[in-house]
Every structure is written in C-alpha cells, then in structure tokens.
Design an enzyme around this catalytic site. Structure first.
Site, mmCIF file in Angstrom:
data_model
loop_
_atom_site.group_PDB
_atom_site.id
_atom_site.type_symbol
_atom_site.label_atom_id
_atom_site.label_comp_id
_atom_site.label_asym_id
_atom_site.label_seq_id
_atom_site.Cartn_x
_atom_site.Cartn_y
_atom_site.Cartn_z
ATOM 1 N N ASP A 181 -2.899 2.453 -6.049
ATOM 2 C CA ASP A 181 -1.856 2.524 -5.030
ATOM 3 C C ASP A 181 -1.765 1.316 -4.106
ATOM 4 O OD1 ASP A 181 -4.258 3.040 -3.815
ATOM 5 O OD2 ASP A 181 -3.501 4.627 -2.510
ATOM 6 N N GLU A 182 -2.492 0.244 -4.399
ATOM 7 C CA GLU A 182 -2.349 -0.940 -3.543
ATOM 8 C C GLU A 182 -2.656 -2.205 -4.325
ATOM 9 O OE1 GLU A 182 -5.187 -1.666 -0.387
ATOM 10 O OE2 GLU A 182 -6.552 -0.173 -1.227
ATOM 11 N N ASP A 239 0.854 -1.184 0.000
ATOM 12 C CA ASP A 239 0.000 0.000 0.000
ATOM 13 C C ASP A 239 0.892 1.237 0.000
ATOM 14 O OD1 ASP A 239 -2.150 1.675 0.134
ATOM 15 O OD2 ASP A 239 -2.805 1.073 2.136
#
Length: 374
Positions: A123-124, A29
């Site tokens: 983003d993860e 993350d």
C-alpha cells in the site's frame, strides 16, 4: 537569494541541500488500505469501525479503518485490546489475493509516470519523478494525477507527499491523511523538521525515541543541535542518518530494484496447539506462502527461522543456516520441522507459529510488481 530574516539554521541546511540538484520525490500511501478495500466491497461496513485480521478473542489486527482508529485501534494491536477499546469493532478476515490485485492496479498507475518505483509494501511506494514519462514539470501535478486515477480506478483514496528527498516525502504524506496531499519545498525542509517530535521521524522507533528523550532530545531542533560525534556515540551507525535528516537532508535514491531482506508468514490460532502433529499441519499453509514468494521473485535464502509464541505470550525464535540457498519448499519444511522437534516436549500451549527465510540471493530478476509483506 536567501529570504531576509531566514534563520541561520535554515540557511545552512538549505545550502547543503543546494549542493546537489534537487530531486522530485513522491511518497504515495493508501489510506487504511486493507480496511478500505473491505468497506468498498461490503457497503454494510462503510462508516463502521472495522479491523482486518484477528478475531474478537485472539490474534492481531492487521489494519484498522479510520472509524476504528478514532477509538485508538491500530495495526499490530492484540485483538483483545482492540475490542476493549472499541466494543463495536467488526473483525473481518483478510483477503490478501484481493489486496494484491488492487495493489497491482495502483502499481500500473505509477508506471504511467515513472520507472523509478520503490515499493515498500502493498500500500505504499516511493516514486522519483525528476524525469517523468509524461514530461511534466511539476511533481505536485503528477501526485494529483496519480491520486485522481487511483480513486477512479479502484474507488479508494491515497495520500501523497512531495519533496526533494525520501525522508521528507514520507513525512509529507502523513501530514494531511486521509486523502491529502502536502508539499515540502527545499526552503521548508529544515524548518519543517525542527518542529516535529523525534518519534514522528521515519526510522526512529519507540525505543529510540524514548532514548532520545532521556538525552534531552524531544524535537527535530533538539536533534539538530547535537554533534555528529555525540549521535554516533549514542546511536552507532544510525548517528549519521539522524544528523542528516535533522537538517532535512537525505541522499538515499529511489531504488526500483529494492531487494527485501527476508520473507515470512505466520498464523495465530483460535485455540492453543499442544500436539506436535497439529503444529506440523498448521505450518503447511505457512510454508506455501513463503515458497510462493520465492518462486515468484526468484529469491533463494539460506537461513530458515522458526517463530513460536506460547500461550503466555513468551516468544522464541530458532534459526538454521545452510551452505547453499534453499532450493525447494520441501527443504524449508524439513528445516522447520527439525527446529520444531528440538523444542519437544512442549510444557505449554502454542498460540502462534511463523516461518521466515532470509540471507537472500536472487537467481532471477524479481517480478515487476508490488509483493505481499507476509
């Protein structure tokens, strides 16, 4: 051999996790991703409270820097509320194309280690490194290598969680944010979960957490003490999931072919719209974003939904499904305009418009990239 003095609940859960071979799952993350990219690219923003998206008067915060978070600012917060909490908050216009480019760099780093990558957003992502491309025995070492390469390549920091399933890996990645790494071993799983507030569980939102609290369920231990029948009675089809994760059990695989259920885009306007022509004009870039995803992924949906938020924050949605999947941007536009026209006359101004496409069918394999959650 089980450790002497280990609680019976932990022994039972460990026995259940031992029933299948342990996988090695990493959840990566990025730390305050959008805001960190802006601070990286603009030195004047470093060390200052930054909000990406919105404005000082209108809109919604898409991301907040850690400096802003210390004031209680967070994503999805109304801009006016964020400014009230942090008067010195700096609002920055989002640059989604840049975020996508950085996300692709990160995805390429993941792909050096495994092909089993399940992106959740820009983003993860989850990675299954049980069998990795570099033949490394330690998932922790792989996570460290990934974090190091992300920093060297992008100048950004990432937090990672390592465990034997997806639920615990995600919990672990949050445990030492920002720029942290935490490992939850099979022996730790049940005891780690039992101390957590149920609101910290992935898959338990604020409404469900409040309902659990009313039922006397405040922690993972409280949740584990409930029967499966009780959880099914109160939480329906989610009951078995809660029953399992309260014991540190999650058999969901990392799915590299994960298909999103819908794609949408929306815009909050600097001043309320009252004229139908202005609404039609402002929907054009929204149509562009939705169709761009469809073209890139090969996905074709059969349900178009129009989202309207009025000046008094009343939110409504209107949907229309068609017999065959939508095959062109023009069709999305035509259906959306028909839904919009049905709302005329507008008795109050419109502050937000959005359009989404759902009930997907994939005509071609999706591109191997992290895509934007519009």
């Amino acid at each position: 051999m089980m450790a002497v003095g280990e609680p019976a609940s932990t022994r039972d859960a460990a026995a259940e996790t031992d029933a299948e071979p342990h996988r090695k799952i990493i959840h990566v993350d990025m730390d305050a991703f959008f805001a960190s990219v802006e601070q990286r690219d603009n030195p004047d923003l470093r060390g200052k409270p930054v909000a990406v998206g919105g404005s000082r008067e209108r809109g919604v915060v898409a991301a907040a820097s850690y400096e802003a978070r210390s004031f209680g600012v967070h994503s999805a917060m109304a801009s006016v509320t964020a400014r009230r909490k942090c008067p010195d908050l700096i609002f920055v216009k989002p640059r989604f194309e840049i975020y996508k480019e950085v996300s692709q760099q990160i995805r390429e780093i993941f792909a050096e280690h495994t092909l089993l990558i399940e992106p959740l957003s820009l983003d993860e992502a989850y990675l299954d490194v049980t069998e990795n491309l570099r033949g490394l025995a330690s998932a922790t070492a792989i996570a460290e290598d990934i974090r190091s390469k992300i920093r060297a390549t992008t100048g950004l920091t990432a937090s990672a969680g390592v465990s034997y399933n997806k639920f615990l890996a995600k919990l672990a990645s949050d445990y030492r944010k920002p720029d942290g790494l935490f490992v939850i071993t099979p022996r730790m799983g049940a005891s780690f979960v039992e101390t957590l507030a149920v609101g910290k569980f992935h898959g338990v939102g604020p409404v469900t957490a409040a309902k659990m609290n009313r039922l006397g369920i405040a922690t993972g231990l409280d949740l584990r003490q409930q029967t499966l029948a009780f959880l099914q009675a109160h939480f329906g089809k989610s009951g078995p999931y809660y029953y399992a994760v309260a014991r540190g059990i999650d058999h969901r695989p990392v799915r590299a072919d994960r298909i999103r259920k819908s794609v949408g885009a929306e815009n909050t306007f600097s001043s309320d719209l009252t004229a139908i022509d202005a609404m039609r004009d402002n929907l054009q870039p929204i149509f562009d974003k939705v169709w761009r995803h469809c073209e890139g992924s090969g996905a074709r949906g059969s349900t178009v939904t129009l989202k309207v938020k009025y000046a008094d924050f009343q939110l409504i949605t209107r949907s229309r499904s068609v017999a065959t999947p939508v095959a062109s941007r023009a069709t999305i536009e035509a259906i959306s305009f028909a839904l919009l026209d049905a709302l005329v006359p507008f008795e109050k101004g419109v502050r937000l418009l959005g359009v989404s496409l759902s009930n997907f069918r994939h005509e071609a394999p999706a591109a191997a990239q992290l895509d934007l959650d519009l």
